[in-house]
Scaffold this active site. Structure first.
Site, PDB file in Angstrom:
ATOM      1  N   LYS A   1     -21.142  -0.809 -16.175  1.00 32.45           N
ATOM      2  CA  LYS A   1     -20.345  -1.943 -16.768  1.00 32.45           C
ATOM      3  C   LYS A   1     -19.013  -2.224 -16.401  1.00 32.45           C
ATOM      4  O   LYS A   1     -18.258  -1.550 -16.386  1.00 32.45           O
ATOM      5  CB  LYS A   1     -20.347  -1.656 -18.256  1.00 32.45           C
ATOM      6  CG  LYS A   1     -19.750  -2.776 -19.011  1.00 32.45           C
ATOM      7  CD  LYS A   1     -19.977  -2.464 -20.648  1.00 32.45           C
ATOM      8  CE  LYS A   1     -19.445  -3.707 -21.479  1.00 32.45           C
ATOM      9  NZ  LYS A   1     -19.759  -3.394 -23.100  1.00 32.45           N
TER      10      LYS A   1
ATOM     11  N   ARG B   1     -17.719 -12.011 -27.893  1.00 34.80           N
ATOM     12  CA  ARG B   1     -16.762 -11.417 -28.806  1.00 34.80           C
ATOM     13  C   ARG B   1     -16.560 -12.373 -29.799  1.00 34.80           C
ATOM     14  O   ARG B   1     -16.401 -12.132 -30.960  1.00 34.80           O
ATOM     15  CB  ARG B   1     -15.459 -11.041 -27.880  1.00 34.80           C
ATOM     16  CG  ARG B   1     -15.563  -9.776 -26.837  1.00 34.80           C
ATOM     17  CD  ARG B   1     -14.521  -9.572 -26.037  1.00 34.80           C
ATOM     18  NE  ARG B   1     -14.749  -8.505 -25.220  1.00 34.80           N
ATOM     19  CZ  ARG B   1     -14.227  -8.526 -23.797  1.00 34.80           C
ATOM     20  NH1 ARG B   1     -12.861  -9.097 -23.765  1.00 34.80           N
ATOM     21  NH2 ARG B   1     -14.556  -7.550 -23.008  1.00 34.80           N
TER      22      ARG B   1
ATOM     23  N   LYS C   1     -10.027  -4.404 -21.461  1.00 39.54           N
ATOM     24  CA  LYS C   1     -10.762  -3.164 -21.514  1.00 39.54           C
ATOM     25  C   LYS C   1     -10.678  -2.552 -19.887  1.00 39.54           C
ATOM     26  O   LYS C   1     -11.783  -1.756 -19.630  1.00 39.54           O
ATOM     27  CB  LYS C   1     -12.246  -3.513 -21.649  1.00 39.54           C
ATOM     28  CG  LYS C   1     -12.097  -4.158 -23.071  1.00 39.54           C
ATOM     29  CD  LYS C   1     -13.723  -4.180 -23.942  1.00 39.54           C
ATOM     30  CE  LYS C   1     -13.651  -4.520 -25.354  1.00 39.54           C
ATOM     31  NZ  LYS C   1     -15.097  -4.735 -25.917  1.00 39.54           N
TER      32      LYS C   1
ATOM     33  N   GLU D   1     -21.057   6.028 -11.170  1.00 40.13           N
ATOM     34  CA  GLU D   1     -21.304   6.123 -12.699  1.00 40.13           C
ATOM     35  C   GLU D   1     -22.669   6.382 -12.860  1.00 40.13           C
ATOM     36  O   GLU D   1     -23.094   7.106 -14.022  1.00 40.13           O
ATOM     37  CB  GLU D   1     -20.736   4.626 -13.068  1.00 40.13           C
ATOM     38  CG  GLU D   1     -19.400   4.475 -13.073  1.00 40.13           C
ATOM     39  CD  GLU D   1     -18.950   5.184 -14.483  1.00 40.13           C
ATOM     40  OE1 GLU D   1     -19.609   5.772 -15.236  1.00 40.13           O
ATOM     41  OE2 GLU D   1     -17.479   5.017 -14.782  1.00 40.13           O
TER      42      GLU D   1
ATOM     43  N   LYS E   1     -24.327  -4.553 -15.713  1.00 44.03           N
ATOM     44  CA  LYS E   1     -23.592  -5.468 -16.417  1.00 44.03           C
ATOM     45  C   LYS E   1     -22.223  -5.918 -16.153  1.00 44.03           C
ATOM     46  O   LYS E   1     -21.715  -5.201 -16.040  1.00 44.03           O
ATOM     47  CB  LYS E   1     -23.569  -4.863 -18.043  1.00 44.03           C
ATOM     48  CG  LYS E   1     -22.917  -5.917 -19.060  1.00 44.03           C
ATOM     49  CD  LYS E   1     -23.073  -5.325 -20.448  1.00 44.03           C
ATOM     50  CE  LYS E   1     -22.096  -6.217 -21.285  1.00 44.03           C
ATOM     51  NZ  LYS E   1     -22.050  -5.783 -22.694  1.00 44.03           N
TER      52      LYS E   1
ATOM     53  N   SER F   1     -23.561 -13.009 -22.352  1.00 42.20           N
ATOM     54  CA  SER F   1     -23.253 -14.290 -23.136  1.00 42.20           C
ATOM     55  C   SER F   1     -22.743 -15.485 -22.280  1.00 42.20           C
ATOM     56  O   SER F   1     -23.125 -16.486 -22.590  1.00 42.20           O
ATOM     57  CB  SER F   1     -22.445 -13.803 -24.341  1.00 42.20           C
ATOM     58  OG  SER F   1     -21.079 -13.245 -23.901  1.00 42.20           O
TER      59      SER F   1
ATOM     60  N   TYR G   1     -30.395 -13.657 -23.720  1.00 44.09           N
ATOM     61  CA  TYR G   1     -30.312 -14.411 -24.923  1.00 44.09           C
ATOM     62  C   TYR G   1     -31.369 -15.503 -24.537  1.00 44.09           C
ATOM     63  O   TYR G   1     -31.466 -16.399 -25.684  1.00 44.09           O
ATOM     64  CB  TYR G   1     -29.028 -14.998 -25.192  1.00 44.09           C
ATOM     65  CG  TYR G   1     -27.808 -14.079 -25.542  1.00 44.09           C
ATOM     66  CD1 TYR G   1     -27.854 -13.311 -26.573  1.00 44.09           C
ATOM     67  CD2 TYR G   1     -27.239 -13.632 -24.367  1.00 44.09           C
ATOM     68  CE1 TYR G   1     -26.977 -12.478 -26.854  1.00 44.09           C
ATOM     69  CE2 TYR G   1     -26.356 -12.484 -24.504  1.00 44.09           C
ATOM     70  CZ  TYR G   1     -26.047 -12.027 -25.600  1.00 44.09           C
ATOM     71  OH  TYR G   1     -25.120 -10.824 -26.025  1.00 44.09           O
TER      72      TYR G   1
HETATM   73  C1  PBG Z   1     -19.151  -4.004 -26.135  1.00 43.44           C
HETATM   74  C2  PBG Z   1     -20.232  -4.804 -25.742  1.00 43.44           C
HETATM   75  C3  PBG Z   1     -19.842  -6.110 -25.110  1.00 43.44           C
HETATM   76  C4  PBG Z   1     -21.110  -6.646 -24.740  1.00 43.44           C
HETATM   77  C5  PBG Z   1     -22.222  -5.861 -25.312  1.00 43.44           C
HETATM   78  N1  PBG Z   1     -21.626  -4.713 -25.892  1.00 43.44           N
HETATM   79  C6  PBG Z   1     -18.758  -6.808 -24.871  1.00 43.44           C
HETATM   80  C7  PBG Z   1     -17.626  -6.064 -24.482  1.00 43.44           C
HETATM   81  O1  PBG Z   1     -17.609  -5.170 -23.758  1.00 43.44           O
HETATM   82  O2  PBG Z   1     -16.352  -6.399 -24.556  1.00 43.44           O
HETATM   83  C8  PBG Z   1     -21.340  -8.140 -23.877  1.00 43.44           C
HETATM   84  C9  PBG Z   1     -22.610  -8.647 -24.158  1.00 43.44           C
HETATM   85  C10 PBG Z   1     -22.533 -10.147 -23.711  1.00 43.44           C
HETATM   86  O3  PBG Z   1     -21.392 -10.702 -23.159  1.00 43.44           O
HETATM   87  O4  PBG Z   1     -23.449 -10.753 -23.884  1.00 43.44           O
HETATM   88  N2  PBG Z   1     -19.416  -2.840 -26.412  1.00 43.44           N
END
Ligand code: PBG
Length: 330
Positions: free
Chosen positions: A200, A210, A223, A239, A254, A280, A319
């Site tokens: 990720k 968010r 992050k 990983e 991701k 998203s 989505y």
């Molecule tokens: C957080 C989490 C995130 C998403 C899924 N779980 C956001 C982040 O890491 O800040 C993102 C999903 C998306 O953007 O559709 N644990």
């Protein structure tokens, strides 16, 4: 084996008609390839538009259960739950994450009661419950690893006891897959699967998410000390390898579209059930361009989702799941 050269070979011969194109098609998308991420809110009969994701709504548990029934009817095998948590429940220790009566657990039960034959996946990370907006426990400027892992184990057991089928740690702490597997097994939850968010990346494409879960405002800093650097590929393989070794049943990459090279390398290297998260921001881009009339939404959506299959993904969290499944069902 080289093709005989033109004019003996005419590549266009196999593209001549729809039936021929169907016959020679190498990759297909089906509703069974789709995992639908949903946002849940408190209340009954409640739905709210997510401003940065047109067409996506936060739903209360009752409406979510009804939506899950529709999704299963369209052939979608699994739904992934994300909570919009009331700010008053967010604390530095994120303890609402393992409250057996929290919004996630109630949503799991509502869905499982209404639709026993749909898979339910839950995100494991502290960000919806943490007043700092981070996926882990924050001390000063540091996101604590091992202390966070202890919390994630409690969160996972709590979700699994509520009926969750697939635990999906998205936090990127080190060592959490082994700890969660051991915790589940010790709690007699050995049949609960783990889909690891194994590779990720620290991405700008999570912005609308968010907003949707209400964690963006709280987040201090970024992050980058736990999510991966977008410049790296080999690191993603390390990983993934570690998460498989620790007991992951399925792995995920991701975001999706900008990281299809990673999907391909992971699938080729490990042959694991491999998933991609079409996040998203990717949804917002395509939907926004579609709504503006700059792209034909249905066409580009289906083309993009097929691209995940071509890259080697066994399935996609998206989505677009409902829109795509409706098209696939004719
Ligand atoms: C957080 C989490 C995130 C998403 C899924 N779980 C956001 C982040 O890491 O800040 C993102 C999903 C998306 O953007 O559709 N644990």
């Amino acid at each position: 084996m080289p093709n005989p050269r033109f004019p003996a070979t005419r590549m266009r011969r196999n593209r001549r008609t729809p039936w021929l194109r169907e016959l020679v098609r190498e990759n297909v998308l089906t509703p069974a390839d789709l995992i639908w991420p949903v946002f849940v809110i408190e209340g009954a009969g409640e739905s709210e538009q997510v401003a940065s994701m047109p067409g996506v709504e936060r739903l209360s548990c009752d409406l979510l259960a009804a939506a899950a029934k529709d999704a299963r009817g369209l052939g979608i095998p699994m739904i992934a739950i994300f909570p919009f948590v009331d700010p008053s429940l967010k604390t530095p220790d994120a303890k609402e994450a393992w409250n057996p009566d929290n919004l996630v657990c109630r949503a799991v039960k509502a869905i499982k009661d209404a639709v026993p034959d749909i898979g339910v996946m839950c995100d494991v990370a502290l960000d919806p419950f943490n007043s700092d907006g981070h996926d882990g426990i924050v001390k000063g400027d540091v996101i604590l690893n091992d202390e966070t892992v202890e919390c994630l184990v409690k969160q996972s057991i709590c979700q699994a006891e509520a009926g969750c089928d697939v635990i999906a740690p998205s936090d990127m702490m080190d060592g959490r897959i082994a700890a969660i597997r051991a915790g589940l097994d010790e709690s007699n939850l050995q049949d609960v699967a783990i889909m690891s968010y194994a590779a990720k990346y620290a991405s700008g494409f999570y912005g609308p998410f968010r907003d949707a879960v209400g964690s963006g405002g709280a987040l201090k800093g970024d992050k980058k000390t736990y999510q991966m650097d977008p410049g790296n590929t080999d690191e993603a393989l390390r990983e993934v390898e570690m998460d498989i070794d620790e007991g992951a049943d399925m792995v995920m990459v991701k975001p999706g579209l900008p990281y299809l090279d990673i999907v391909r390398r992971v699938k080729d290297a490990f042959g694991m059930p491999t998933f991609a998260y079409n996040v998203s921001g990717e949804y917002a881009m395509l939907r926004g361009a579609g709504d503006a009339g700059w792209l034909h939404y249905d066409t580009v959506m289906m083309e993009m989702l097929l691209g995940f299959k071509r890259a080697g993904a066994d399935g996609v969290l998206t989505y677009h799941a409902i829109d795509a499944a409706k098209i696939l069902n004719g």
